[in-house]
Design a protein around this motif. Structure first.
Motif, PDB file in Angstrom:
ATOM      1  N   ASP A 135       0.862  -1.188   0.000  1.00  0.00           N
ATOM      2  CA  ASP A 135       0.000   0.000   0.000  1.00  0.00           C
ATOM      3  C   ASP A 135       0.901   1.242   0.000  1.00  0.00           C
TER       4      ASP A 135
ATOM      5  N   TYR B  85       2.331   2.369   3.300  1.00  0.00           N
ATOM      6  CA  TYR B  85       1.456   2.380   4.486  1.00  0.00           C
ATOM      7  C   TYR B  85       1.295   0.956   5.032  1.00  0.00           C
TER       8      TYR B  85
ATOM      9  N   HIS C  94      -1.949  -0.629  11.797  1.00  0.00           N
ATOM     10  CA  HIS C  94      -1.610  -1.938  11.234  1.00  0.00           C
ATOM     11  C   HIS C  94      -0.135  -1.962  10.892  1.00  0.00           C
TER      12      HIS C  94
ATOM     13  N   PHE D 206     -10.686  -1.098   1.744  1.00  0.00           N
ATOM     14  CA  PHE D 206     -10.252  -1.200   0.337  1.00  0.00           C
ATOM     15  C   PHE D 206     -11.138  -2.146  -0.474  1.00  0.00           C
TER      16      PHE D 206
ATOM     17  N   PHE E 168      -7.671  -2.746   6.130  1.00  0.00           N
ATOM     18  CA  PHE E 168      -7.240  -2.352   4.793  1.00  0.00           C
ATOM     19  C   PHE E 168      -6.879  -3.626   4.012  1.00  0.00           C
TER      20      PHE E 168
ATOM     21  N   ARG F 123       2.330  12.737  11.460  1.00  0.00           N
ATOM     22  CA  ARG F 123       0.986  12.667  10.896  1.00  0.00           C
ATOM     23  C   ARG F 123       0.518  11.246  11.221  1.00  0.00           C
TER      24      ARG F 123
ATOM     25  N   ASP G 178      -1.640   8.118  10.929  1.00  0.00           N
ATOM     26  CA  ASP G 178      -2.478   7.433   9.941  1.00  0.00           C
ATOM     27  C   ASP G 178      -3.680   6.765  10.616  1.00  0.00           C
ATOM     28  N   VAL G 179      -4.841   6.869   9.996  1.00  0.00           N
ATOM     29  CA  VAL G 179      -6.076   6.230  10.494  1.00  0.00           C
ATOM     30  C   VAL G 179      -6.211   6.425  12.007  1.00  0.00           C
TER      31      VAL G 179
ATOM     32  N   MET H 188     -13.296   5.068   4.208  1.00  0.00           N
ATOM     33  CA  MET H 188     -12.392   5.942   4.942  1.00  0.00           C
ATOM     34  C   MET H 188     -13.187   7.072   5.559  1.00  0.00           C
TER      35      MET H 188
ATOM     36  N   GLU I   1      -5.023  11.983  11.094  1.00  0.00           N
ATOM     37  CA  GLU I   1      -5.820  11.660   9.918  1.00  0.00           C
ATOM     38  C   GLU I   1      -7.042  10.921  10.444  1.00  0.00           C
TER      39      GLU I   1
ATOM     40  N   HIS J 182      -2.827  12.562  -0.962  1.00  0.00           N
ATOM     41  CA  HIS J 182      -2.503  11.400  -1.775  1.00  0.00           C
ATOM     42  C   HIS J 182      -3.623  10.361  -1.818  1.00  0.00           C
ATOM     43  N   ASP J 183      -4.730  10.628  -1.144  1.00  0.00           N
ATOM     44  CA  ASP J 183      -5.859   9.687  -1.131  1.00  0.00           C
ATOM     45  C   ASP J 183      -7.060  10.205  -1.901  1.00  0.00           C
TER      46      ASP J 183
ATOM     47  N   ARG K 207      -6.329   5.440  -6.177  1.00  0.00           N
ATOM     48  CA  ARG K 207      -5.686   6.716  -5.890  1.00  0.00           C
ATOM     49  C   ARG K 207      -4.436   6.988  -6.714  1.00  0.00           C
TER      50      ARG K 207
ATOM     51  N   ARG L  59      -1.135  10.429  -7.635  1.00  0.00           N
ATOM     52  CA  ARG L  59       0.196  10.088  -7.130  1.00  0.00           C
ATOM     53  C   ARG L  59       1.253  10.064  -8.236  1.00  0.00           C
TER      54      ARG L  59
HETATM   55  C1  NOJ Z   1      -4.595   6.452   5.145  1.00  0.00           C
HETATM   56  C2  NOJ Z   1      -3.495   6.735   4.180  1.00  0.00           C
HETATM   57  O1  NOJ Z   1      -3.501   8.096   3.871  1.00  0.00           O
HETATM   58  C3  NOJ Z   1      -3.734   5.855   2.991  1.00  0.00           C
HETATM   59  O2  NOJ Z   1      -2.907   6.190   1.918  1.00  0.00           O
HETATM   60  C4  NOJ Z   1      -3.562   4.431   3.411  1.00  0.00           C
HETATM   61  O3  NOJ Z   1      -3.880   3.585   2.327  1.00  0.00           O
HETATM   62  C5  NOJ Z   1      -4.479   4.083   4.581  1.00  0.00           C
HETATM   63  N1  NOJ Z   1      -4.480   5.086   5.584  1.00  0.00           N
HETATM   64  C6  NOJ Z   1      -4.045   2.798   5.228  1.00  0.00           C
HETATM   65  O4  NOJ Z   1      -2.838   2.990   5.904  1.00  0.00           O
END
Ligand code: NOJ
Length: 596
Positions: free
Chosen positions: A71, A74, A114, A164, A187, A221, A223-224, A243, A309, A370-371, A457, A461
């Motif tokens: 990913d 990530y 994760h 996902f 994910f 930052r 994540d999740v 998300m 996030e 980026h998402d 996404r 990118r």
């Molecule tokens: C949020 C991240 O911005 C994204 O790119 C990623 O796929 C998911 N979290 C899982 O880590």
């Protein structure tokens, strides 16, 4: 009469992040120094002068840690190592030192929900028996029908779906070859969720924080940030995984409000200020973790920070992540989701300022990352409030010129709001989404797990164009280089940084001017009130921040510039004597006589 001043307590916060402009670097697509077609840390270092000149205060780097890249990083296999595709720890230290030398802060990504399935812990868990301490670091369960001594465990432990696409559970095979327990992954299959009920997980992540804090990073930052804790008992949930809270997986139908439910069959628990929406997002227990981390950061000098996030609604629930003893900031995704729509943007602005004020925090403003589909493309769709999960060649193609015109205006709005602004790499060049990527080039797991229903996404990118006349538009600075890891659309040629540098009407120069004015007028730490001209019902957003009157016209007719004001900056015209603000544009105005 201007309306009441909306409280902006960020203006009282002295910390650097309270009004910082943070530039998001997606390392694999920013700049390639070694010529392998994939960006790297040395590439970042080479471009720090460009970022300094742009006028940002900080950079945030998406993950560059050791990872099988299932990913795009990530999926972390080693939180303390740099993946060789990005360079070495020494490259990181050199980058950090140079950034600090230029007065730029550095934020790194932390992925605590994760790990990769190739992380040593998960490998150990797979090799260990059910119920063992190694398995307790993750969320392993027997199948639903797998009672001791009966049932064959063919059914996953509950009905949760991966964000996902597809099931959120994967069944293991025991070392002796028999089918075994299932493990949870919100994910991809290659991203097993950690068990945050286990103190060992807390200790390990704290140690990871310290590892990077000791190296000198200024923040994380996270994540999740809303996903770490799951409801006890892991109850079934009929809602769709996404998300964005309440947003249906799959294509967002044009005309639907983001957050609306397109499938009446799927009952949802609507989030309220008091209750989360799903059993695996925004559980109250996550806040305990951020209180622990707050303490860790407080041991270090220099206002270290965390930004969440957390795709959480309503704004009051998001504000809980930025209480005094938790994180410092949270991304304001309501603003991103508002689209090119004055009424929705006005609500997102006011809700964010008010809810942040209740906890004494500053707001953040973000339009792309980026998402998400780049805002220069979203705003060129027939419905500029649409939030598609990627765009493919079969889908509606955005009007690129219209999208860019509106994106430039929206940027002027976001950079003039009090608080901190996040800029996603390439938006300063006006880059569009790549909307015609061949499926064979796609790499995002969400494309594969939804069998293409989500385009994914990858389109946001695509490697940046630095030089119009070079192979790969100068993405690589090496003499000899491989093709960029994702193909660039031809439009990247005319948007390359070198062609925009010094060109007054270019998007790059617009960003430089806006950032310069933001600094000169101290807008990031400013005050906020809606102005007389504010008329969201007719598409007009107008607010006063310190000496600057900001007007954006998202309506259908030109709007008069109030008398006695001169234009400081316009998204479509050179500074001059504008009599009105044209449709799809924004201006910074200053009362005649108070100009800087
Ligand atoms: C949020 C991240 O911005 C994204 O790119 C990623 O796929 C998911 N979290 C899982 O880590």
């Amino acid at each position: 009469m201007p309306q009441a001043v909306i409280p902006t307590p960020g203006s009282e916060l002295a910390a650097w992040w309270a009004d910082a402009v943070v530039y998001q670097i997606y390392p694999r697509s920013f700049s390639d120094a070694n010529g392998d077609g994939l960006g790297d840390l040395r590439g970042v270092t080479e471009r720090l002068d460009y970022l300094k000149r742009l006028g940002v205060d900080a950079v945030w780097l998406s993950p560059f840690y050791r990872s099988p890249q299932a990913d795009a990083g990530y999926d972390v296999a080693d939180y303390r190592a740099v993946d060789p595709i990005f360079g070495t720890l020494q490259d990181f230290d050199a980058m950090l030192e140079q950034a600090h030398g230029l007065g730029l802060k550095v934020i790194v990504d932390l992925v605590p929900n994760h790990t990769s399935d190739e992380h040593a812990w998960f490998q150990e868990a797979l090799a260990s028996p059910p119920g063992s301490p190694a398995r307790e670091r993750y969320i392993f369960r027997p199948g639903k029908d797998q009672e001791p001594g009966s049932g064959d465990g063919l059914l996953p432990p509950n009905n949760w779906q991966s964000i996902f696409g597809g099931p959120a559970w994967t069944r293991t095979t025991e070392p002796d070859g028999t089918p075994g327990e299932w493990y949870l992954h919100l994910f991809d299959t290659k991203q097993p969720d950690l068990n945050w009920d286990n103190p060992e997980v807390h200790e390990e992540m704290e140690s990871v924080l310290r590892f990077w804090l000791d190296r000198g990073v200024d923040g994380f930052r996270v994540d999740v940030a809303h996903g770490l804790v799951k409801e006890e008992g892991l109850p079934d949930w009929a809602g769709a995984a996404a998300m964005v809270e309440g947003q249906q997986a799959g294509h967002h139908e044009s005309g639907d409000a983001p957050g609306a439910h397109t499938d009446a069959e799927e009952p949802h628990r609507a989030p309220t200020p008091d209750a989360p929406a799903s059993p695996y997002l925004d559980q109250d227990g996550v806040h305990e973790i951020y209180r622990e981390w707050h303490q860790v950061l407080a041991e270090y000098d220099g206002d270290r920070m965390m930004v969440a996030e957390a795709w959480v609604e309503p704004a009051e629930r998001l504000a809980r992540y930025i209480r005094k003893d938790e994180m410092q900031q949270a991304f304001n995704f309501d603003f991103l989701l508002a689209g090119w729509d004055a009424a929705r943007m006005a609500v997102a602005i006011e809700d964010s300022l008010v809810s942040a004020a209740t906890v004494g925090a500053s707001s953040t403003w973000v339009l792309s990352n980026h998402d998400t589909v780049r805002h220069a493309s979203r705003f060129g769709l027939k419905d500029p409030t649409t939030f598609p999960k990627g765009i493919g060649k079969e889908d509606e193609q955005p009007d690129q010129q219209l999208g860019l015109t509106r994106a430039r205006a929206a940027t002027l709005v976001s950079l003039a709001l009090p608080g901190s602004a996040y800029v996603y790499q390439g938006e300063e060049l006006g880059l569009p989404e790549h909307t015609t990527l061949p499926d064979t080039a796609r790499q995002d797991p969400s494309f594969f797990r939804t069998l293409g229903a989500e385009r994914g996404r990858d389109g946001c990118r695509v490697p940046l164009p630095w030089r119009s006349d070079a192979p790969g538009y100068g993405f690589s600075s090496a003499q000899q280089s491989a093709a960029p890891w994702l193909p660039q659309p031809p439009s990247f040629g005319e948007l390359a940084a070198d062609l925009q540098d010094g060109v007054e009407s270019s998007t790059l120069e617009l960003y430089r001017s806006a950032l310069d004015l933001r600094r000169r007028y101290s807008l990031g730490s400013g005050s906020f009130s809606w102005a007389d001209a504010h008329d969201p019902g007719n598409g007009v957003l107008a607010f006063q921040n310190r000496d600057v009157l900001v007007m954006a016209n998202m309506g259908t007719v030109p709007v008069a510039v109030p008398e006695g004001y001169a234009v400081l900056l316009s998204s479509i015209y050179d500074v001059g004597n504008l009599a009105s603000v044209p449709t799809d544009s924004a201006v910074y105005l200053v009362a005649t006589g108070t100009g800087a």
